[in-house]
Motif scaffolding. Structure first.
Motif, PDB file in Angstrom:
ATOM      1  N   ASP A 150      48.071  26.555   8.431  1.00 37.33           N
ATOM      2  CA  ASP A 150      47.198  25.953   7.421  1.00 37.33           C
ATOM      3  C   ASP A 150      45.740  26.208   7.795  1.00 37.33           C
ATOM      4  O   ASP A 150      45.442  26.619   8.928  1.00 37.33           O
ATOM      5  CB  ASP A 150      47.458  24.448   7.294  1.00 37.33           C
ATOM      6  CG  ASP A 150      47.079  23.898   5.914  1.00 37.33           C
ATOM      7  OD1 ASP A 150      46.488  24.654   5.105  1.00 37.33           O
ATOM      8  OD2 ASP A 150      47.363  22.723   5.650  1.00 37.33           O
ATOM      9  N   THR A 151      44.854  25.935   6.841  1.00 40.14           N
ATOM     10  CA  THR A 151      43.421  26.221   6.998  1.00 40.14           C
ATOM     11  C   THR A 151      42.590  25.091   6.420  1.00 40.14           C
ATOM     12  O   THR A 151      42.936  24.527   5.383  1.00 40.14           O
ATOM     13  CB  THR A 151      43.063  27.543   6.279  1.00 40.14           C
ATOM     14  OG1 THR A 151      43.713  28.627   6.934  1.00 40.14           O
ATOM     15  CG2 THR A 151      41.570  27.799   6.249  1.00 40.14           C
ATOM     16  N   SER A 152      41.489  24.768   7.080  1.00 34.23           N
ATOM     17  CA  SER A 152      40.469  23.882   6.520  1.00 34.23           C
ATOM     18  C   SER A 152      39.214  24.704   6.262  1.00 34.23           C
ATOM     19  O   SER A 152      38.711  25.379   7.166  1.00 34.23           O
ATOM     20  CB  SER A 152      40.128  22.743   7.477  1.00 34.23           C
ATOM     21  OG  SER A 152      38.956  22.062   7.021  1.00 34.23           O
ATOM     22  N   LEU A 153      38.704  24.627   5.042  1.00 33.25           N
ATOM     23  CA  LEU A 153      37.483  25.351   4.670  1.00 33.25           C
ATOM     24  C   LEU A 153      36.231  24.512   4.871  1.00 33.25           C
ATOM     25  O   LEU A 153      35.134  24.951   4.543  1.00 33.25           O
ATOM     26  CB  LEU A 153      37.567  25.790   3.201  1.00 33.25           C
ATOM     27  CG  LEU A 153      38.668  26.793   2.859  1.00 33.25           C
ATOM     28  CD1 LEU A 153      38.815  26.933   1.350  1.00 33.25           C
ATOM     29  CD2 LEU A 153      38.389  28.152   3.485  1.00 33.25           C
ATOM     30  N   GLN A 154      36.380  23.298   5.412  1.00 31.96           N
ATOM     31  CA  GLN A 154      35.240  22.379   5.458  1.00 31.96           C
ATOM     32  C   GLN A 154      34.089  22.818   6.364  1.00 31.96           C
ATOM     33  O   GLN A 154      32.926  22.667   5.976  1.00 31.96           O
ATOM     34  CB  GLN A 154      35.710  20.975   5.865  1.00 31.96           C
ATOM     35  CG  GLN A 154      34.651  19.915   5.662  1.00 31.96           C
ATOM     36  CD  GLN A 154      35.123  18.529   6.028  1.00 31.96           C
ATOM     37  OE1 GLN A 154      34.584  17.899   6.915  1.00 31.96           O
ATOM     38  NE2 GLN A 154      36.143  18.044   5.335  1.00 31.96           N
ATOM     39  N   PRO A 155      34.335  23.349   7.561  1.00 35.05           N
ATOM     40  CA  PRO A 155      33.193  23.689   8.431  1.00 35.05           C
ATOM     41  C   PRO A 155      32.258  24.707   7.773  1.00 35.05           C
ATOM     42  O   PRO A 155      32.710  25.753   7.305  1.00 35.05           O
ATOM     43  CB  PRO A 155      33.864  24.279   9.672  1.00 35.05           C
ATOM     44  CG  PRO A 155      35.236  23.686   9.682  1.00 35.05           C
ATOM     45  CD  PRO A 155      35.621  23.599   8.241  1.00 35.05           C
ATOM     46  N   ASN A 156      30.961  24.382   7.726  1.00 35.31           N
ATOM     47  CA  ASN A 156      30.029  25.246   6.988  1.00 35.31           C
ATOM     48  C   ASN A 156      29.149  26.111   7.882  1.00 35.31           C
ATOM     49  O   ASN A 156      28.056  26.494   7.510  1.00 35.31           O
ATOM     50  CB  ASN A 156      29.185  24.429   6.002  1.00 35.31           C
ATOM     51  CG  ASN A 156      28.493  23.248   6.651  1.00 35.31           C
ATOM     52  OD1 ASN A 156      28.557  23.064   7.867  1.00 35.31           O
ATOM     53  ND2 ASN A 156      27.840  22.425   5.840  1.00 35.31           N
ATOM     54  N   SER A 157      29.661  26.440   9.056  1.00 37.26           N
ATOM     55  CA  SER A 157      29.060  27.468   9.908  1.00 37.26           C
ATOM     56  C   SER A 157      30.069  27.816  10.987  1.00 37.26           C
ATOM     57  O   SER A 157      31.027  27.070  11.215  1.00 37.26           O
ATOM     58  CB  SER A 157      27.766  26.971  10.560  1.00 37.26           C
ATOM     59  OG  SER A 157      28.034  26.180  11.706  1.00 37.26           O
ATOM     60  N   GLY A 158      29.841  28.938  11.676  1.00 31.32           N
ATOM     61  CA  GLY A 158      30.745  29.315  12.752  1.00 31.32           C
ATOM     62  C   GLY A 158      30.766  28.289  13.865  1.00 31.32           C
ATOM     63  O   GLY A 158      31.826  27.950  14.401  1.00 31.32           O
ATOM     64  N   ALA A 159      29.586  27.770  14.221  1.00 31.95           N
ATOM     65  CA  ALA A 159      29.513  26.770  15.285  1.00 31.95           C
ATOM     66  C   ALA A 159      30.230  25.484  14.871  1.00 31.95           C
ATOM     67  O   ALA A 159      30.867  24.822  15.695  1.00 31.95           O
ATOM     68  CB  ALA A 159      28.053  26.478  15.634  1.00 31.95           C
ATOM     69  N   GLN A 160      30.134  25.125  13.580  1.00 36.17           N
ATOM     70  CA  GLN A 160      30.877  23.966  13.080  1.00 36.17           C
ATOM     71  C   GLN A 160      32.377  24.207  13.188  1.00 36.17           C
ATOM     72  O   GLN A 160      33.151  23.281  13.464  1.00 36.17           O
ATOM     73  CB  GLN A 160      30.516  23.697  11.617  1.00 36.17           C
ATOM     74  CG  GLN A 160      29.114  23.185  11.398  1.00 36.17           C
ATOM     75  CD  GLN A 160      28.957  21.746  11.811  1.00 36.17           C
ATOM     76  OE1 GLN A 160      28.675  21.461  12.969  1.00 36.17           O
ATOM     77  NE2 GLN A 160      29.131  20.835  10.894  1.00 36.17           N
ATOM     78  N   GLY A 161      32.793  25.460  12.949  1.00 33.67           N
ATOM     79  CA  GLY A 161      34.201  25.799  13.080  1.00 33.67           C
ATOM     80  C   GLY A 161      34.688  25.657  14.511  1.00 33.67           C
ATOM     81  O   GLY A 161      35.781  25.144  14.762  1.00 33.67           O
ATOM     82  N   GLU A 162      33.874  26.116  15.456  1.00 34.61           N
ATOM     83  CA  GLU A 162      34.214  25.933  16.872  1.00 34.61           C
ATOM     84  C   GLU A 162      34.428  24.458  17.180  1.00 34.61           C
ATOM     85  O   GLU A 162      35.433  24.066  17.787  1.00 34.61           O
ATOM     86  CB  GLU A 162      33.064  26.429  17.756  1.00 34.61           C
ATOM     87  CG  GLU A 162      32.900  27.917  17.830  1.00 34.61           C
ATOM     88  CD  GLU A 162      31.719  28.305  18.701  1.00 34.61           C
ATOM     89  OE1 GLU A 162      31.344  29.473  18.657  1.00 34.61           O
ATOM     90  OE2 GLU A 162      31.181  27.444  19.421  1.00 34.61           O
ATOM     91  N   TYR A 163      33.469  23.661  16.759  1.00 37.82           N
ATOM     92  CA  TYR A 163      33.518  22.217  17.028  1.00 37.82           C
ATOM     93  C   TYR A 163      34.741  21.590  16.365  1.00 37.82           C
ATOM     94  O   TYR A 163      35.460  20.790  16.987  1.00 37.82           O
ATOM     95  CB  TYR A 163      32.230  21.569  16.527  1.00 37.82           C
ATOM     96  CG  TYR A 163      32.164  20.083  16.709  1.00 37.82           C
ATOM     97  CD1 TYR A 163      32.080  19.518  17.978  1.00 37.82           C
ATOM     98  CD2 TYR A 163      32.164  19.226  15.611  1.00 37.82           C
ATOM     99  CE1 TYR A 163      32.009  18.140  18.146  1.00 37.82           C
ATOM    100  CE2 TYR A 163      32.092  17.856  15.766  1.00 37.82           C
ATOM    101  CZ  TYR A 163      32.015  17.314  17.038  1.00 37.82           C
ATOM    102  OH  TYR A 163      31.946  15.947  17.202  1.00 37.82           O
ATOM    103  N   ALA A 164      34.992  21.965  15.106  1.00 37.65           N
ATOM    104  CA  ALA A 164      36.145  21.423  14.388  1.00 37.65           C
ATOM    105  C   ALA A 164      37.453  21.778  15.101  1.00 37.65           C
ATOM    106  O   ALA A 164      38.346  20.938  15.255  1.00 37.65           O
ATOM    107  CB  ALA A 164      36.168  21.955  12.948  1.00 37.65           C
ATOM    108  N   GLY A 165      37.562  23.032  15.550  1.00 40.24           N
ATOM    109  CA  GLY A 165      38.776  23.460  16.247  1.00 40.24           C
ATOM    110  C   GLY A 165      39.016  22.658  17.509  1.00 40.24           C
ATOM    111  O   GLY A 165      40.143  22.235  17.793  1.00 40.24           O
ATOM    112  N   LEU A 166      37.956  22.416  18.268  1.00 37.58           N
ATOM    113  CA  LEU A 166      38.095  21.644  19.503  1.00 37.58           C
ATOM    114  C   LEU A 166      38.390  20.173  19.219  1.00 37.58           C
ATOM    115  O   LEU A 166      39.155  19.535  19.954  1.00 37.58           O
ATOM    116  CB  LEU A 166      36.817  21.777  20.337  1.00 37.58           C
ATOM    117  CG  LEU A 166      36.576  23.178  20.916  1.00 37.58           C
ATOM    118  CD1 LEU A 166      35.201  23.269  21.549  1.00 37.58           C
ATOM    119  CD2 LEU A 166      37.656  23.556  21.924  1.00 37.58           C
ATOM    120  N   MET A 167      37.803  19.629  18.158  1.00 39.98           N
ATOM    121  CA  MET A 167      38.072  18.231  17.806  1.00 39.98           C
ATOM    122  C   MET A 167      39.524  18.046  17.347  1.00 39.98           C
ATOM    123  O   MET A 167      40.142  17.008  17.605  1.00 39.98           O
ATOM    124  CB  MET A 167      37.092  17.765  16.729  1.00 39.98           C
ATOM    125  CG  MET A 167      35.672  17.588  17.223  1.00 39.98           C
ATOM    126  SD  MET A 167      35.516  16.322  18.508  1.00 39.98           S
ATOM    127  CE  MET A 167      35.735  14.833  17.519  1.00 39.98           C
TER     128      MET A 167
END
Length: 949
Positions: free
Chosen positions: A556-573
């Motif tokens: 599955d995928t979440s499109l919510q993070p609105n930058s690459g760094a946000q994606g990193e943070y989201a993945g770790l959270m």
């Protein structure tokens, strides 16, 4: 050539080029090159389930059909989002102009003076309207900006507060719900205790280091916070305020009452709603926090001729340098949107903004007056654009929606109405008559707006703003069009030449991918409308998420993070939540290779993890022996490994599956940084290499333009065990069954630009996507072979191949007095933007050509690099007055009556024949970064400076 096949337009290499290129890299076929580049054990074993490719014509027709499923109501929902009118001159000349949207982050200041000036304008607008000393060049959205304020104030606590363990942060109940959710996400891993309450009941007890207020409040009430701020100061409690920037045209600026930070969004300065983004947030603060402020700051300096120049200031603050000591992981900003918002202020000027703000306020005041005459009670005693009406939503809502109108319904007895710049007298009468119908009263018609102010005198703005010349000069369309063009000519973008930045994947942003962004059916939808009104968006977003899930091999995928760094943070959270759900919340060690992106360690620290750095070997690969040693040492507490694949060194490491198995065997999860996904799509994927979560840079691999430093989108794709934890939103439900709280303000992040990646995938299809990856690898190896013997490639795979990028070593040139920076600046004279400089290895250039470049452009770049190498060989270590040290050469310099150099003007400006056909002139000479940091100026010169000049 098949003219209806998009891949043949996206990929620059033609069939006629193949024989020459394959011969150059010493292979018989493209498949042989891929076999020698990608390890066999990670190649895809089955065909990905993706749709057949659409032609550009079919895709645009498909999106037009899809857009008609969206219901574009008049939305008066507010909550930080308002319909805004984008001036056509800005829409056509910036938003739809590749000269602006294809530019890179302005690290190379000499060829980015236009964007830098536009961003300086933006910073000036923010500083003037907020009353603060310093503003950055934009953040991602209001909610993330508020979270950055909370963490910055936490970081700058006094020594005594840190010693006493002061960790409480007060949040007013008036704060926007999406902001509260994001504060909760950010606070917990850092040990910050949020305390929610009414600001007028706050007792200023010990234990608080900061507070966040909303101005005006979430439902429109304008509060007088002066007493609160005074008491907070007495207790050494720092205060942040989230505000509506348009309201500050009429309201007392927060800076004038002594607050420490002011945040918000500039969306209502001409930026489309876009179902949530992208929009440029702002962050303004005091100068004493200049080394703590998150994001980028544009500053004034001078060039080598002592002439004014701009550049990104205080870059030592950036997370790429501070790594695990960084207080923020901000990487992508929202530059394109900030440029538009700044131009909106330039176009309208202080008088125009005053007219707009007064019209909006008069519309709200007239509405309140009319509704009260109908017998309703309006509760806001002071307001700017939003009223809170006591009424039954069950009665009002059906009538409103039957007339295609959206209000906000926060309580069972309340309706909130936020008017905006686009609200006309006709719209106003429609709103009034919805309430009249609810009381079964006759229709009412308002003829004109009343001018009575609903802002108390003591809260009315008295200070002037935007007095600088730039905001008082370009109010005609002709004037602004020429000003925008003047700035555009100072910037080198993809519409001029290849930008071969390693790790940044500056590929074609196709016109057919971009065109739909201008459609009102996509651009004018509020992110919190009832989900059935956004059916077109929902189909597109779900299909995009499905395709990204398929491409990555995940669940599955979440499109919510609105930058690459946000994606990193989201993945770790998400990994953090997974461990906690298993009763293993103690797992907090994050292993990160020394070669990783600087955002990786910064994101890990923000997620509450402890960073342990692992070594890389002499070939640039992860040192498996060192990794194994550290995995075993931290097995009990191992949370995750962060890995970039192919590596930041441009190599497909053959030990990757061994590495991921090692992490799993010791209870950890594997996060893959998707920065180099352009070398994987269609050939391998993160699931196959053994990862559990990856973020994707849609602004790299999937064709969203860089926009001069943003917008970016960084969705995360996850394995089955992590699906339940995908992020939610407090207003519109998203995410998994055990969702973490919000990562970004809007439910699906920057939805509008997701149309671009959707188009990229749908028009290429599986074959086109896979061929794009193959050609990206071919192009990189072609450059590698052409530069062979002139430059040393630092790292290669086991069979001597580069992935889609390579690092060339420039450190040996120091013996001739030449630094890697000199090469970067000299490339400007040849008409090229430099590759990535000194990352991940100091003294090197990281080159990534992408699949979109044609053979002629690759050869021009190689010719330039070979010519520069010849210039290096001629350089004398004890004679710095050479063509490299003096680069770049400006038009003014070359046409001067005085020429005190040992080389010719032609060699300086036209070193190879092709340059004269399409010459790009840097607008300033080499900038002095140190001078600018010592003399920090981050706003436009005051009008007095122009008068003196």
């Amino acid at each position: 050539m098949k003219t209806d096949v998009f891949a043949s337009r996206h990929i620059g290499i033609t069939e006629e080029d193949f024989d020459h290129m394959l011969k150059t890299v010493s292979v018989d076929s493209l498949d042989q090159l891929i076999h020698e580049t990608i390890p066999d054990d990670i190649k895809l074993k089955k065909v990905l389930d993706l749709d057949a490719p659409m032609s550009e014509h079919k895709f645009l027709a498909h999106l037009e059909t899809l857009s008609k499923k969206n219901k574009v109501f008049r939305s008066y929902i507010g909550l930080g989002y308002h319909e805004s009118l984008t001036p056509s001159v800005i829409k056509r000349n910036i938003l739809e102009n590749p000269g602006w949207y294809t530019a890179y982050t302005p690290y190379q200041a000499e060829i980015a003076q236009g964007r830098l000036e536009a961003l300086l304008n933006f910073q000036t607008v923010v500083s003037d309207l907020t009353g603060m000393e310093l503003a950055n060049a934009s953040l991602l959205d209001e909610s993330t900006a508020a979270a950055e304020a909370m963490t910055m104030l936490f970081d700058v606590r006094s020594r005594e507060q840190k010693k006493n363990g002061i960790t409480k942060f007060f949040v007013s109940e008036e704060v926007l719900p999406q902001t509260l959710a994001l504060l909760e996400t950010r606070a917990n891993p850092l040990g910050i205790e949020l305390v929610l309450g009414k600001h007028d009941d706050f007792d200023f007890a010990d234990g608080f280091y900061g507070a966040l207020l909303q101005y005006p409040g979430k439902y429109g009430q304008v509060f007088d916070y002066r007493s609160f701020v005074e008491k907070a100061k007495e207790k050494d409690i720092k205060v942040a305020v989230a505000t509506d920037i348009l309201s500050l045209v009429l309201l007392t600026p927060p800076g004038e009452i002594g607050v420490d930070v002011v945040v918000g969004t500039t969306q209502r300065f001409g930026i489309p709603l876009g179902y949530g983004g992208p929009h440029a947030a702002f962050f303004a603060t005091k100068e004493e926090y200049k080394r703590n402020i998150p994001g980028r700051i544009i500053g004034v300096t001078k060039d080598r001729d002592d002439k004014p120049a701009l550049r990104m200031a205080l870059q030592t603050r950036e997370q790429h340098i501070k790594r695990d000591k960084a207080t923020s992981n901000i990487c992508t900003a929202q530059v394109l949107l900030a440029v538009m918002a700044g131009m909106y202020a330039v176009y309208h000027g202080p008088k125009g903004l005053g007219y707009i703000a007064n019209k909006v306020h008069s519309t709200a005041t007239t509405l309140a007056d009319a509704i009260e005459k109908l017998g309703y009670y309006q509760t806001n005693s002071a307001f700017f654009d939003t009223i809170l009406v006591k009424a039954n939503p069950e009665v009002i809502r059906p009538i409103a929606e039957s007339e295609e109108v959206n209000f906000l319904y926060p309580e069972s007895d309340s309706v909130v109405i936020s008017v905006n710049e686009a609200t006309s007298i006709k719209d106003l009468n429609q709103i009034i008559n919805i309430f009249a119908k609810a009381k079964e009263k006759e229709e009412v018609e308002v003829q004109k707006l009343i001018s009575t102010s609903s802002i108390p005198r003591e809260l009315q703005r008295t200070t002037k703003f935007l007095e600088n010349k730039v905001f008082n000069s370009y109010h005609s369309e002709t004037g602004l069009m020429r000003y925008i063009k003047k700035l555009e000519r100072k910037d080198l973008s993809l519409n001029h030449s290849m930008i071969s930045l390693g790790s940044c994947t500056m590929k074609l942003n196709a016109a057919s991918e971009m065109l739909p962004l201008s459609s009102a059916s996509w651009s004018n939808i509020h992110p919190f409308v009832p989900i059935e009104q956004a059916e077109g968006y929902q189909i597109m977003l779900k299909e995009l998420a499905k395709d990204l899930t398929t491409i990555t091999g995940f669940a599955d995928t979440s499109l919510q993070p609105n930058s690459g760094a946000q994606g990193e943070y989201a993945g770790l959270m998400v990994i953090r939540a997974y461990h906690e759900s298993n009763g293993e919340g103690h797992r907090n060690i994050c292993l990160i290779p020394a070669s990783a992106h600087g955002t990786n360690p910064a994101s890990a620290v923000m997620a509450g993890m402890k960073v342990v750095v692992t070594k890389t070997d002499e070939k640039g690969n992860i040192d498996v022996e060192d990794l194994e040693e550290k995995v075993k040492a931290h097995a009990e507490n191992l949370a995750a490994l962060m890995v970039t694949y192919p590596s930041t060194h441009g190599v497909f490491e053959s030990s990757i599956r061994q590495i991921t198995k090692l992490i799993h065997d010791h209870g950890g999860q594997v996060y893959m940084d998707g920065a180099n996904m352009n070398a994987q799509v269609g050939l391998t994927n993160p699931a196959t290499i053994g990862a559990d979560v990856c973020h994707l840079n849609l602004h790299k691999t999937f064709a969203i333009p860089h926009g001069g430093g943003g917008p970016g989108v960084g969705p995360i794709c996850v394995a089955p065990q992590l699906v339940p934890f995908l992020p939610s939103n407090p207003v519109i439900k998203t995410g998994g069954k055990e969702a973490i709280s919000a990562i970004s303000a809007a439910p699906w992040g920057s939805s509008l630009v997701c149309l671009i990646s959707y188009g990229y995938i749908k028009m290429l299809g599986l074959e086109g996507l896979a061929n794009s990856t193959k050609i990206a690898i071919l192009n990189a190896n072609y450059i590698k072979h052409r530069l062979s013997g002139k430059y040393d490639v630092l790292y290669t795979g086991e069979k001597g191949r580069a992935a889609h990028e390579m690092i060339i070593d420039c450190r040996s040139f120091k013996q001739r007095g030449i630094e890697v920076t000199d090469i970067a600046k000299r490339l400007m004279d040849y008409g090229f933007h430099a590759p990535t400089v000194s990352f991940p290895v100091a003294g090197t250039l990281m080159i990534e050509p992408t699949e979109s470049e044609n053979l002629a452009e690759l050869d021009r770049f190689c010719d330039a690099m070979i010519s520069i190498r010849e210039e290096i060989d001629k350089a004398e270590p004890d004679e710095p007055n050479n063509v490299l040290k003096n680069a770049p050469h400006t038009l003014e310099m070359v046409t001067s009556d005085i020429w005190d150099f040992s080389y010719s003007r032609q060699q300086a400006a036209f070193p190879l024949p092709y340059v004269s056909e399409n010459k790009f002139w840097p607008s300033v000479r080499r900038v002095d970064d140190a001078y600018g940091d010592r003399n920090l100026i981050c706003t436009c010169a005051p009008i007095e400076a122009y008068a003196e000049a």
